[in-house]
Design an enzyme around this catalytic site. Structure first.
Site, PDB file in Angstrom:
ATOM      1  N   TYR A  96     -50.339  25.390 -18.353  1.00  0.00           N
ATOM      2  CA  TYR A  96     -49.336  26.467 -18.317  1.00  0.00           C
ATOM      3  C   TYR A  96     -48.409  26.242 -17.112  1.00  0.00           C
ATOM      4  CZ  TYR A  96     -47.150  30.962 -17.438  1.00  0.00           C
ATOM      5  OH  TYR A  96     -46.228  31.937 -17.173  1.00  0.00           O
TER       6      TYR A  96
ATOM      7  N   CYS B  65     -40.861  42.849 -16.368  1.00  0.00           N
ATOM      8  CA  CYS B  65     -40.190  44.158 -16.276  1.00  0.00           C
ATOM      9  C   CYS B  65     -38.695  44.064 -16.542  1.00  0.00           C
ATOM     10  CB  CYS B  65     -40.434  44.796 -14.913  1.00  0.00           C
ATOM     11  SG  CYS B  65     -42.111  45.389 -14.671  1.00  0.00           S
ATOM     12  N   GLY B  66     -38.276  43.082 -17.318  1.00  0.00           N
ATOM     13  CA  GLY B  66     -36.882  43.035 -17.747  1.00  0.00           C
ATOM     14  C   GLY B  66     -35.934  42.318 -16.800  1.00  0.00           C
ATOM     15  N   LYS B  67     -36.455  41.470 -15.940  1.00  0.00           N
ATOM     16  CA  LYS B  67     -35.607  40.791 -14.965  1.00  0.00           C
ATOM     17  C   LYS B  67     -34.600  39.856 -15.662  1.00  0.00           C
ATOM     18  CE  LYS B  67     -38.053  38.746 -11.775  1.00  0.00           C
ATOM     19  NZ  LYS B  67     -37.981  37.284 -11.782  1.00  0.00           N
ATOM     20  N   THR B  68     -35.078  39.106 -16.655  1.00  0.00           N
ATOM     21  CA  THR B  68     -34.200  38.168 -17.357  1.00  0.00           C
ATOM     22  C   THR B  68     -33.091  38.925 -18.088  1.00  0.00           C
ATOM     23  OG1 THR B  68     -35.999  36.579 -17.600  1.00  0.00           O
ATOM     24  CG2 THR B  68     -34.148  36.326 -19.105  1.00  0.00           C
TER      25      THR B  68
ATOM     26  N   ARG C 282     -43.203  31.572 -23.917  1.00  0.00           N
ATOM     27  CA  ARG C 282     -41.987  31.334 -23.129  1.00  0.00           C
ATOM     28  C   ARG C 282     -41.026  30.382 -23.830  1.00  0.00           C
ATOM     29  NH1 ARG C 282     -41.860  33.713 -17.598  1.00  0.00           N
ATOM     30  NH2 ARG C 282     -43.840  34.804 -17.511  1.00  0.00           N
TER      31      ARG C 282
ATOM     32  N   ARG D 293     -50.501  32.769 -15.413  1.00  0.00           N
ATOM     33  CA  ARG D 293     -50.975  32.348 -14.093  1.00  0.00           C
ATOM     34  C   ARG D 293     -52.449  32.677 -13.927  1.00  0.00           C
ATOM     35  NH1 ARG D 293     -48.103  35.405 -10.519  1.00  0.00           N
ATOM     36  NH2 ARG D 293     -46.410  35.930 -11.930  1.00  0.00           N
TER      37      ARG D 293
HETATM   38  C1  SPV Z   1     -43.600  35.129 -13.483  1.00  0.00           C
HETATM   39  O1  SPV Z   1     -44.702  35.363 -13.985  1.00  0.00           O
HETATM   40  O2  SPV Z   1     -43.100  35.847 -12.597  1.00  0.00           O
HETATM   41  C2  SPV Z   1     -42.834  33.965 -13.922  1.00  0.00           C
HETATM   42  C3  SPV Z   1     -43.500  32.918 -14.662  1.00  0.00           C
HETATM   43  O3  SPV Z   1     -41.685  33.866 -13.583  1.00  0.00           O
HETATM   44  S1  SPV Z   1     -44.580  32.012 -13.684  1.00  0.00           S
HETATM   45  O4  SPV Z   1     -44.066  30.658 -13.558  1.00  0.00           O
HETATM   46  O5  SPV Z   1     -45.852  32.012 -14.355  1.00  0.00           O
HETATM   47  O6  SPV Z   1     -44.673  32.625 -12.373  1.00  0.00           O
HETATM   48 MN    MN Z   2     -41.263  35.278 -11.926  1.00  0.00          MN
END
Ligand code: SPV
Ligand code: MN
Length: 651
Positions: free
Chosen positions: A238, A293-296, A409, A106
């Site tokens: 991106y 931080c490990g959310k997935t 990703r 981002r």
């Molecule tokens: C994050 O960075 O929290 C994401 C990917 O889930 S993004 O689409 O870049 O926000």
């Molecule tokens: Mn996110």
């Protein structure tokens, strides 16, 4: 405050199409018969005017309406390959997409909220005046698609018909963006009009990558017009910057519910997952964690995985908390994804039968993707987002180039994951959430799990999320604050968002059983910070299951806990069988280290939070009351037991 439809609608000013008749005339002229026929099914006047304005501004060579039919989606896949935005990999259904080296995450410093004169915004976000944004769009977006095809898709952020679902339009010259949209969002072409009427709004997203050259990236902008719920994105690819159905529209939803749905809805940066408890009962969690931080991983530990990034919640008529995932896919970080920690995801990435768009990883000579931490034999060479790569390659600053970018990703359908609860995910009634968790990356202060005793305490846990600082981050205590892990996506004042949280979780609309348990989670405590001779993390990835399982039992009243100033902590005897279930030794000595209260550290943390929040205007008093009470009680404990309070002195 958020005032809708305030100020000029930039799209309409620059596009200069103000009426349905002019919009229809332009559509008639610019679309071929096939695509005109498809668009004829959309009757919403505002949507047609928005689309006509996008065409008028960007002046594309052709226009493709994506109805979500298998032919249309195949056309998008093929066009992405033809354009070179994606390339086929060895495995069927797998492709690779590269973003420019300058555009790997981002673009925070090029992301702005468009504001009207005199509007106050989040202290954590950049904003740009409407007139300046208008000038930018006029200058940089006029004719930006001149030799390109504009693709238009219609999506629902959530199962169609759900209380918190919202429709959105994605317009882009990037086939990769539309291809990603098809994997991540529910195409609702046939239901778009009904959904726009039902919800009374829709979001519009306009993206153009331009010539996709590094020299254009400094001109890239991500604009969010909160008054008109329209995003603009230029000169980047991106997905976090371009597929603004994701974080762009998440921001709009946060904004909308904060000001228009107080005590009704929340929009959070949270996973949703379910866990099977005793007797086969299903208990659903929604949990916040900052990016990376490990959310997935946490989400996929559940037996009934629903989503890994966003949750929209509401209080149902029966007094329960309900949550939907506005997405239907995963845009997940691949670094450190391996068989041991993420077996289900690995099945999709290495097995057959899953459509995957990879981004920014290494591809070897056999067209197989590789990434840092995959736990497999790594190739010595290949190509990645910087071109040719070989082991030991250094960039022009002399830094070793890793084989894959840290933010590489994989994009795939959530339903491809073996433990995905597809039926609940698609239910417009939402998943009945019983437990809310907040986690960060905290090496030295909070225990692995603690439960709020009141909704106010729960809100304060969310407000107090921190993430361990890197060497470049400043801050007296070496951590950065990440309120609710949602701060980057809160357009308005943080105080307003916080007030909405207090109102929501204290709402009398919750039934006794419906009011959620709220808890903190922390998997990042280290031996070094716990007076131990060991090294590194005190726990490991797979412990997550034990913490979630304990919360599951707690939420049903099957176990109690130890009351402390920071909340309720688990008893050793209740955790032990849960670790046994994940086939792990859990000695009392480890528990003692993890759950001892390091009172000075906790008080320092409270002081740091209090000082930071004191600088913001209008922060609700409840926050300061909770911090004060916790500090007083912790001080009493310290007088009695010293700065490190053993957990057995509290039980
Ligand atoms: C994050 O960075 O929290 C994401 C990917 O889930 S993004 O689409 O870049 O926000
Ligand atoms: Mn996110």
């Amino acid at each position: 405050m958020l005032e809708l439809k305030k100020g000029d609608d930039i799209l309409a000013v620059v596009g200069d199409i103000k009426s349905l008749a002019t919009a229809k005339a332009l559509i008639e002229k610019r679309l071929d018969a096939t695509n005109r026929g498809k668009l004829a099914q959309i009757k919403n006047e505002d949507a047609l005017i928005k689309i006509a304005n996008a065409i008028s501004i960007c002046n594309p060579e052709g226009i493709f309406i994506n109805t979500g039919s298998s032919e249309d989606v195949q056309w998008i896949r093929d066009y992405s390959l033809e354009k070179g935005e994606e390339r086929k990999l060895a495995k069927a259904g797998h492709t690779i997409h590269y973003d420019l080296p300058e555009d790997q995450a981002r673009l925070v410093n090029q992301t702005y909220y468009i504001i009207n004169e005199g509007e106050k915004m989040s202290s954590l976000a950049k904003s740009i005046l409407r007139s300046e944004a208008l000038d930018y769009v006029k200058k940089f977006m006029s004719g930006i698609m001149v030799d390109k095809i504009m693709m238009i898709g219609f999506y629902s952020r959530g199962p169609v018909g759900a209380e918190a679902a919202q429709p959105a339009i994605e317009i882009s010259s990037s086939a990769y963006v539309l291809h990603s949209a098809e994997l991540l969002y529910r195409n609702c072409f046939a239901k778009f009009d009904d959904e726009a009427t039902r919800t009374g709004l829709f979001y519009t997203n306009l993206h153009a990558e331009g010539l996709n050259r590094p020299e254009d990236v400094p001109n890239a902008r991500i604009f969010m017009d909160r008054s008109w719920m329209t995003t603009f994105s230029t000169f980047c690819t991106y997905a976090g910057n371009t597929l603004l159905l994701k974080k762009g529209n998440h921001r709009f939803t946060v904004d909308y519910v904060t000001y228009y749905k107080v005590e009704e809805q929340l929009s959070e940066h949270m996973f949703i997952t379910g866990l099977t408890g005793p007797g086969g009962r299903k208990t659903f969690f929604a949990g916040a964690a900052p990016s990376g931080c490990g959310k997935t991983t946490t989400a996929m530990v559940g037996t009934d995985f629903i989503g890994d990034d966003l949750a929209q919640m509401w209080i149902a008529k029966d007094g329960t908390l309900r949550a939907i995932n506005p997405e239907k896919g995963i845009f997940g970080i691949v670094e450190d994804v391996n068989l041991e920690g993420d077996p289900f995801l690995m099945d999709c990435l290495r097995g057959e039968g899953t459509e995957v768009i990879w981004s920014n990883v290494l591809v070897d000579d056999d067209d197989v993707p590789h990434w840092v931490g995959h736990g497999e034999v790594a190739p010595e060479r290949g190509s990645n987002f910087l071109g040719e790569w070989y082991e030991g390659k250094v960039d022009h600053q002399g830094n070793v180039v890793p084989m894959s970018h840290k933010n590489s990703r994989c994009t795939l359908l959530a339903s491809a994951i073996a433990n995905h609860a597809t039926q609940v995910s698609e239910d417009p009634q939402g998943a009945p959430v019983k437990i809310i968790t907040y986690s960060g990356r905290d090496a030295n202060t909070m225990p692995p799990v603690w439960v709020a005793r009141t909704p106010d305490e729960g809100v304060v846990i969310g407000a107090s999320i921190v993430s361990k600082a890197t060497a470049t981050e400043v801050g007296a205590t070496g951590v950065s604050r990440q309120p609710w892990a949602n701060a980057p996506f809160i357009p308005g004042a943080l105080a307003d968002y916080m007030a909405a949280q207090f109102k929501f979780f204290n709402s009398s609309k919750f039934s006794e059983a419906g009011r959620p348990v709220m808890a903190g989670l922390n998997y990042f405590l280290t031996h070094e910070n716990r007076n131990s001779t060991g090294k590194g993390l005190l726990g490991e990835k797979k412990d997550v299951k034990a913490w979630l399982s304990w919360l599951e039992l707690f939420a049903h009243g099957d176990v109690g806990g130890i009351h402390t100033p920071i909340g309720i902590l688990p008893k050793y005897g209740d955790l032990q069988p849960l670790f046994q279930a994940i086939k792990k030794e859990y000695p009392q000595s480890l528990y003692d280290m993890q759950f001892a209260l390091y009172v000075d550290k906790i008080i320092d943390r409270i002081d740091m939070q209090r000082a930071a929040y004191s600088k913001e205007a209008d922060i609700p008093q409840q926050l300061f009351e909770i911090y004060s009470r916790q500090k007083t009680e912790l001080t009493i404990l310290r007088e009695k037991f010293g700065p490190v309070v053993a957990i057995d002195s509290l039980s």
